[in-house]
Design an enzyme around this catalytic site. Structure first.
Site, PDB file in Angstrom:
ATOM      1  N   ASP A 129       0.835  -1.194   0.000  1.00  0.00           N
ATOM      2  CA  ASP A 129       0.000   0.000   0.000  1.00  0.00           C
ATOM      3  C   ASP A 129       0.875   1.252   0.000  1.00  0.00           C
ATOM      4  O   ASP A 129       1.734   1.419   0.864  1.00  0.00           O
ATOM      5  CB  ASP A 129      -0.895  -0.001   1.242  1.00  0.00           C
ATOM      6  CG  ASP A 129      -1.780   1.229   1.316  1.00  0.00           C
ATOM      7  OD1 ASP A 129      -2.931   1.149   0.853  1.00  0.00           O
ATOM      8  OD2 ASP A 129      -1.318   2.277   1.828  1.00  0.00           O
ATOM      9  N   TYR A 170       2.883   9.909  -0.130  1.00  0.00           N
ATOM     10  CA  TYR A 170       3.950   9.260   0.641  1.00  0.00           C
ATOM     11  C   TYR A 170       5.332   9.524   0.044  1.00  0.00           C
ATOM     12  O   TYR A 170       6.344   9.272   0.675  1.00  0.00           O
ATOM     13  CB  TYR A 170       3.730   7.741   0.703  1.00  0.00           C
ATOM     14  CG  TYR A 170       2.478   7.306   1.409  1.00  0.00           C
ATOM     15  CD1 TYR A 170       1.662   8.205   2.098  1.00  0.00           C
ATOM     16  CD2 TYR A 170       2.095   5.960   1.391  1.00  0.00           C
ATOM     17  CE1 TYR A 170       0.514   7.780   2.727  1.00  0.00           C
ATOM     18  CE2 TYR A 170       0.950   5.530   2.031  1.00  0.00           C
ATOM     19  CZ  TYR A 170       0.157   6.431   2.690  1.00  0.00           C
ATOM     20  OH  TYR A 170      -0.984   6.001   3.318  1.00  0.00           O
ATOM     21  N   LYS A 187      -3.006   5.945  -4.071  1.00  0.00           N
ATOM     22  CA  LYS A 187      -4.101   6.845  -3.726  1.00  0.00           C
ATOM     23  C   LYS A 187      -3.938   8.201  -4.389  1.00  0.00           C
ATOM     24  O   LYS A 187      -2.813   8.688  -4.572  1.00  0.00           O
ATOM     25  CB  LYS A 187      -4.175   7.027  -2.203  1.00  0.00           C
ATOM     26  CG  LYS A 187      -4.179   5.730  -1.416  1.00  0.00           C
ATOM     27  CD  LYS A 187      -4.210   5.977   0.074  1.00  0.00           C
ATOM     28  CE  LYS A 187      -3.893   4.703   0.836  1.00  0.00           C
ATOM     29  NZ  LYS A 187      -2.457   4.380   0.844  1.00  0.00           N
ATOM     30  N   HIS A 202      -7.875   9.566  -1.680  1.00  0.00           N
ATOM     31  CA  HIS A 202      -7.224   9.543  -0.370  1.00  0.00           C
ATOM     32  C   HIS A 202      -7.988  10.314   0.701  1.00  0.00           C
ATOM     33  O   HIS A 202      -7.974   9.952   1.879  1.00  0.00           O
ATOM     34  CB  HIS A 202      -5.810  10.125  -0.502  1.00  0.00           C
ATOM     35  CG  HIS A 202      -4.856   9.636   0.532  1.00  0.00           C
ATOM     36  ND1 HIS A 202      -3.493   9.674   0.370  1.00  0.00           N
ATOM     37  CD2 HIS A 202      -5.040   9.092   1.748  1.00  0.00           C
ATOM     38  CE1 HIS A 202      -2.899   9.175   1.434  1.00  0.00           C
ATOM     39  NE2 HIS A 202      -3.823   8.825   2.289  1.00  0.00           N
TER      40      HIS A 202
END
Length: 291
Positions: free
Chosen positions: A51, A56, A85, A117
């Site tokens: 994931d 990120y 996402k 997200h």
């Protein structure tokens, strides 16, 4: 190298796609060396789901790590499940391009799951009525990507029951997954019930309460009963309910520990004990104020 037989359980999503119930979360996991170490350890002990998200800032490093390490374990792209996402900054007109950028970063021809997200657009007030329009516009773009095969399943993250009801009124492809904070101190009972009623798989993030629950007295008691770690007990609590988990870990020891959750079971009394005094506590973001 002899590969340990994976004991991973799976769930079949509402469109027929098979998804592992346990995956490796990569939030705050950055840098090529860190990703290679984590992915190597995860693949070795049986993880088949990873994931990530655009925010990120590790999609490229994760993609390189998977490309480098899958052959080591005799695996190919089709053997793993990759989730990414849509950034809140790209909610609205930029949704399609953002997804295609994530595919490029990951070096993939398709994503197994792509999530919106956050239900609000970055830079807008939470109560801005345009948030719903941006969500709807994003979903239409993602439906097009779904129909072309660029995304195998669609879902949302941090949506409330109201956001989900709005989505079902306008979508042609219903969400397959809802990813939210969920643990014994934030059980998300209403959302769990909604998901069961509407055929949406609930996947938990922050299963360990951002680490705070690892030291909780009741959690430690249950862990001692089973001779397990607190993290294993917290993950098992979710899995027993059919809730997916994506614990983030960076060290091989912790990654392996988090995967060893399939060979014990919590009793009803133990699950009740994990609730503590019943007071709910949210460790992450609260989306309830987003219009």
């Amino acid at each position: 190298m002899e590969l340990q037989e994976a004991q991973q359980e799976t769930v079949t999503l509402n469109n027929g796609v098979t998804m592992p119930l346990l995956g490796l979360g990569t939030f705050r996991l950055r840098g090529p060396e860190n990703l290679i170490q984590a992915v190597d350890a995860a693949l070795e002990c049986g993880y088949r789901s990873f994931d990530t998200a655009f925010v990120y800032r590790n999609e490229g490093d994760l993609g390189h790590a998977l490309h480098q390490l899958l052959p080591k374990y005799g695996l190919s792209r089709s053997d793993i499940f990759i989730t990414s996402k849509l950034s809140p900054a790209d909610l609205g007109p930029g949704a399609c391009d953002a997804c295609l950028k994530s595919l490029t970063e990951l070096g993939c021809e398709y994503l197994d799951l792509y999530l919106i997200h956050w239900p609000g657009k970055q830079g807008w007030r939470s109560d801005d009525a345009r948030n719903q329009m941006a969500r709807d516009e994003s979903w239409k773009a993602l439906e097009n990507l779904y129909h072309t095969g660029k995304v195998k399943a669609l879902g949302v993250s941090n949506y409330t029951e109201a956001h989900l009801a709005q989505l079902l009124e306008s979508c042609s492809v219903p969400p397959a997954v809802l990813q939210v904070e969920c643990h014994p101190r934030l059980q998300q009972t209403v959302l769990v019930g909604w998901c069961k009623q509407n055929g949406v798989h609930l996947q938990a993030y922050s299963s360990l309460g951002c680490g705070d629950l690892l030291r909780d007295e009741e959690v430690c008691k249950v862990a001692n009963i089973h001779g397990r770690t607190s993290s294993q007990v917290l993950l098992r609590w979710a899995l027993q309910q059919g809730v997916g988990v994506i614990p983030k870990a960076s060290t091989p020891t912790r990654i392996k520990e988090n995967f060893q959750v399939w060979d014990f079971k919590l009793s009803h009394e133990e699950a009740e004990m994990l609730k503590g005094d019943g007071t709910e506590k949210r460790y992450c973001w609260d989306p309830s104020g987003v219009a």
